[in-house]
Design an enzyme around this catalytic site. Structure first.
Site, PDB file in Angstrom:
ATOM      1  CB  VAL A  79      -0.937  -0.014   1.222  1.00 54.79           C
ATOM      2  CG1 VAL A  79      -1.689   1.310   1.359  1.00 54.79           C
ATOM      3  CG2 VAL A  79      -1.931  -1.170   1.119  1.00 54.79           C
ATOM      4  CD  GLU A 111       7.866 -17.373   1.155  1.00 52.29           C
ATOM      5  OE1 GLU A 111       7.711 -16.553   0.229  1.00 52.29           O
ATOM      6  OE2 GLU A 111       7.678 -18.586   1.028  1.00 52.29           O
ATOM      7  CE1 TYR A 123       0.103  -9.854   4.824  1.00 52.36           C
ATOM      8  CE2 TYR A 123       2.289 -10.248   5.708  1.00 52.36           C
ATOM      9  CZ  TYR A 123       1.474  -9.737   4.722  1.00 52.36           C
ATOM     10  OH  TYR A 123       2.028  -9.120   3.637  1.00 52.36           O
TER      11      TYR A 123
HETATM   12  C1  COA Z   1       1.578  -4.218   5.140  1.00 53.19           C
HETATM   13  C2  COA Z   1       0.667  -3.265   4.347  1.00 53.19           C
HETATM   14  C3  COA Z   1       0.379  -3.849   2.985  1.00 53.19           C
HETATM   15  C4  COA Z   1      -0.638  -3.103   5.131  1.00 53.19           C
HETATM   16  O1  COA Z   1      -1.461  -2.182   4.415  1.00 53.19           O
HETATM   17  P1  COA Z   1      -2.304  -1.077   5.186  1.00 53.19           P
HETATM   18  O2  COA Z   1      -3.235  -0.482   4.210  1.00 53.19           O
HETATM   19  O3  COA Z   1      -1.396  -0.155   5.926  1.00 53.19           O
HETATM   20  O4  COA Z   1      -3.091  -2.011   6.211  1.00 53.19           O
HETATM   21  P2  COA Z   1      -4.483  -1.725   6.903  1.00 53.19           P
HETATM   22  O5  COA Z   1      -4.789  -0.276   6.946  1.00 53.19           O
HETATM   23  O6  COA Z   1      -5.460  -2.628   6.248  1.00 53.19           O
HETATM   24  O7  COA Z   1      -4.168  -2.191   8.370  1.00 53.19           O
HETATM   25  C5  COA Z   1      -3.015  -1.603   8.959  1.00 53.19           C
HETATM   26  C6  COA Z   1      -3.340  -0.833  10.198  1.00 53.19           C
HETATM   27  O8  COA Z   1      -4.305   0.148   9.950  1.00 53.19           O
HETATM   28  C7  COA Z   1      -5.380  -0.041  10.855  1.00 53.19           C
HETATM   29  N1  COA Z   1      -6.587   0.387  10.177  1.00 53.19           N
HETATM   30  C8  COA Z   1      -7.415  -0.349   9.409  1.00 53.19           C
HETATM   31  N2  COA Z   1      -8.432   0.402   8.978  1.00 53.19           N
HETATM   32  C9  COA Z   1      -8.235   1.655   9.473  1.00 53.19           C
HETATM   33  C10 COA Z   1      -8.940   2.888   9.377  1.00 53.19           C
HETATM   34  N3  COA Z   1     -10.091   3.009   8.707  1.00 53.19           N
HETATM   35  N4  COA Z   1      -8.402   3.969   9.968  1.00 53.19           N
HETATM   36  C11 COA Z   1      -7.265   3.885  10.665  1.00 53.19           C
HETATM   37  N5  COA Z   1      -6.558   2.752  10.808  1.00 53.19           N
HETATM   38  C12 COA Z   1      -7.046   1.653  10.215  1.00 53.19           C
HETATM   39  C13 COA Z   1      -5.342  -1.485  11.168  1.00 53.19           C
HETATM   40  O9  COA Z   1      -5.997  -1.782  12.366  1.00 53.19           O
HETATM   41  C14 COA Z   1      -3.863  -1.686  11.271  1.00 53.19           C
HETATM   42  O10 COA Z   1      -3.390  -1.178  12.514  1.00 53.19           O
HETATM   43  P3  COA Z   1      -1.884  -1.336  13.048  1.00 53.19           P
HETATM   44  O11 COA Z   1      -1.367   0.084  13.073  1.00 53.19           O
HETATM   45  O12 COA Z   1      -2.009  -1.914  14.413  1.00 53.19           O
HETATM   46  O13 COA Z   1      -1.099  -2.173  12.101  1.00 53.19           O
HETATM   47  C15 COA Z   1       1.305  -1.864   4.220  1.00 53.19           C
HETATM   48  O14 COA Z   1       1.595  -1.370   5.498  1.00 53.19           O
HETATM   49  C16 COA Z   1       2.554  -1.839   3.360  1.00 53.19           C
HETATM   50  O15 COA Z   1       2.475  -1.730   2.151  1.00 53.19           O
HETATM   51  N6  COA Z   1       3.738  -1.903   3.998  1.00 53.19           N
HETATM   52  C17 COA Z   1       5.007  -1.790   3.281  1.00 53.19           C
HETATM   53  C18 COA Z   1       5.209  -2.976   2.376  1.00 53.19           C
HETATM   54  C19 COA Z   1       5.102  -4.281   3.122  1.00 53.19           C
HETATM   55  O16 COA Z   1       5.681  -4.459   4.192  1.00 53.19           O
HETATM   56  N7  COA Z   1       4.356  -5.235   2.517  1.00 53.19           N
HETATM   57  C20 COA Z   1       4.195  -6.555   3.062  1.00 53.19           C
HETATM   58  C21 COA Z   1       5.373  -7.393   2.708  1.00 53.19           C
HETATM   59  S1  COA Z   1       5.177  -9.079   3.252  1.00 53.19           S
END
Ligand code: COA
Length: 167
Positions: A79, A111, A123
């Site tokens: 994301v 992974e 996850y």
């Molecule tokens: C891992 C990744 C894909 C997750 O995507 P994301 O959109 O940030 O994830 P989500 O928003 O669905 O959930 C993440 C967090 O947001 C929170 N969240 C979900 N909906 C929300 C909302 N409406 N408002 C605020 N926070 C929210 C979740 O509870 C979660 O909380 P956390 O801070 O405890 O982690 C993203 O962080 C990313 O791209 N990271 C870098 C690349 C990476 O590491 N990819 C995975 C490799 S295996």
């Protein structure tokens, strides 16, 4: 998640015309990003790959997976940094689980870097179980990993159970 935001998002199959925007997100998200060639190879192999667009058609995120026999392997889910924490990662996982169901892939594998605690937490919350560890699987920055390698945590999701939980 507001209904407005949810309604504004749309998933599209990833194509080469998305790759400039995908690579820009990739470069910010990772120390060792995928190359254009990695994405092109995945598209050429017809791997499941989707992009998530926002209301202005901006790219919010994407995933690439690979189908096996009765199973799916998540190769990349990302994301855009500015869009993280708004549920888009969960939304992308939901979309991939839908594909798993349509293709009768019972198990979804991935992974993740041992140090990527945020992704691991997401996850785990989604229902993935830690299965094993692959030692020294990833290249890593010497500043944090003097060996230049990092372990991968292998995780697996029963997609039918995940769907039952969503229903
Ligand atoms: C891992 C990744 C894909 C997750 O995507 P994301 O959109 O940030 O994830 P989500 O928003 O669905 O959930 C993440 C967090 O947001 C929170 N969240 C979900 N909906 C929300 C909302 N409406 N408002 C605020 N926070 C929210 C979740 O509870 C979660 O909380 P956390 O801070 O405890 O982690 C993203 O962080 C990313 O791209 N990271 C870098 C690349 C990476 O590491 N990819 C995975 C490799 S295996």
């Amino acid at each position: 998640m507001s209904a407005v935001l949810r309604d504004a998002r749309r998933l599209l199959p990833m194509t080469v015309r998305h790759l400039d925007a995908v690579l820009a997100i990739e470069a910010v998200a990772y120390d060792f990003p995928w190359t254009r060639g990695n994405f092109i190879d995945s598209l050429a192999a017809d791997h499941p790959a989707q992009v998530l667009q926002g209301a202005q058609s901006e790219l919010l995120g994407y995933f690439v997976a690979m189908q096996g026999v009765d199973e799916m392997h998540l190769l990349n889910v990302t994301v855009a940094r500015a869009a993280q924490g708004h549920g888009h990662g969960m939304f992308l996982l939901d979309a991939l689980v839908d594909i798993c169901r349509a293709r009768r892939a019972q198990q979804l594998w991935l992974e993740v870097r041992e140090s990527n605690h945020r992704a691991r937490r997401i996850y785990a919350r989604y229902g993935f179980q830690q299965v094993s560890v692959r030692r020294a699987y990833y290249p890593a920055l010497l500043a944090t990993h003097p060996s230049g390698r990092e372990d991968a945590v292998v995780m697996s999701l029963d997609t039918q159970e995940a769907l039952d939980a969503l229903d």
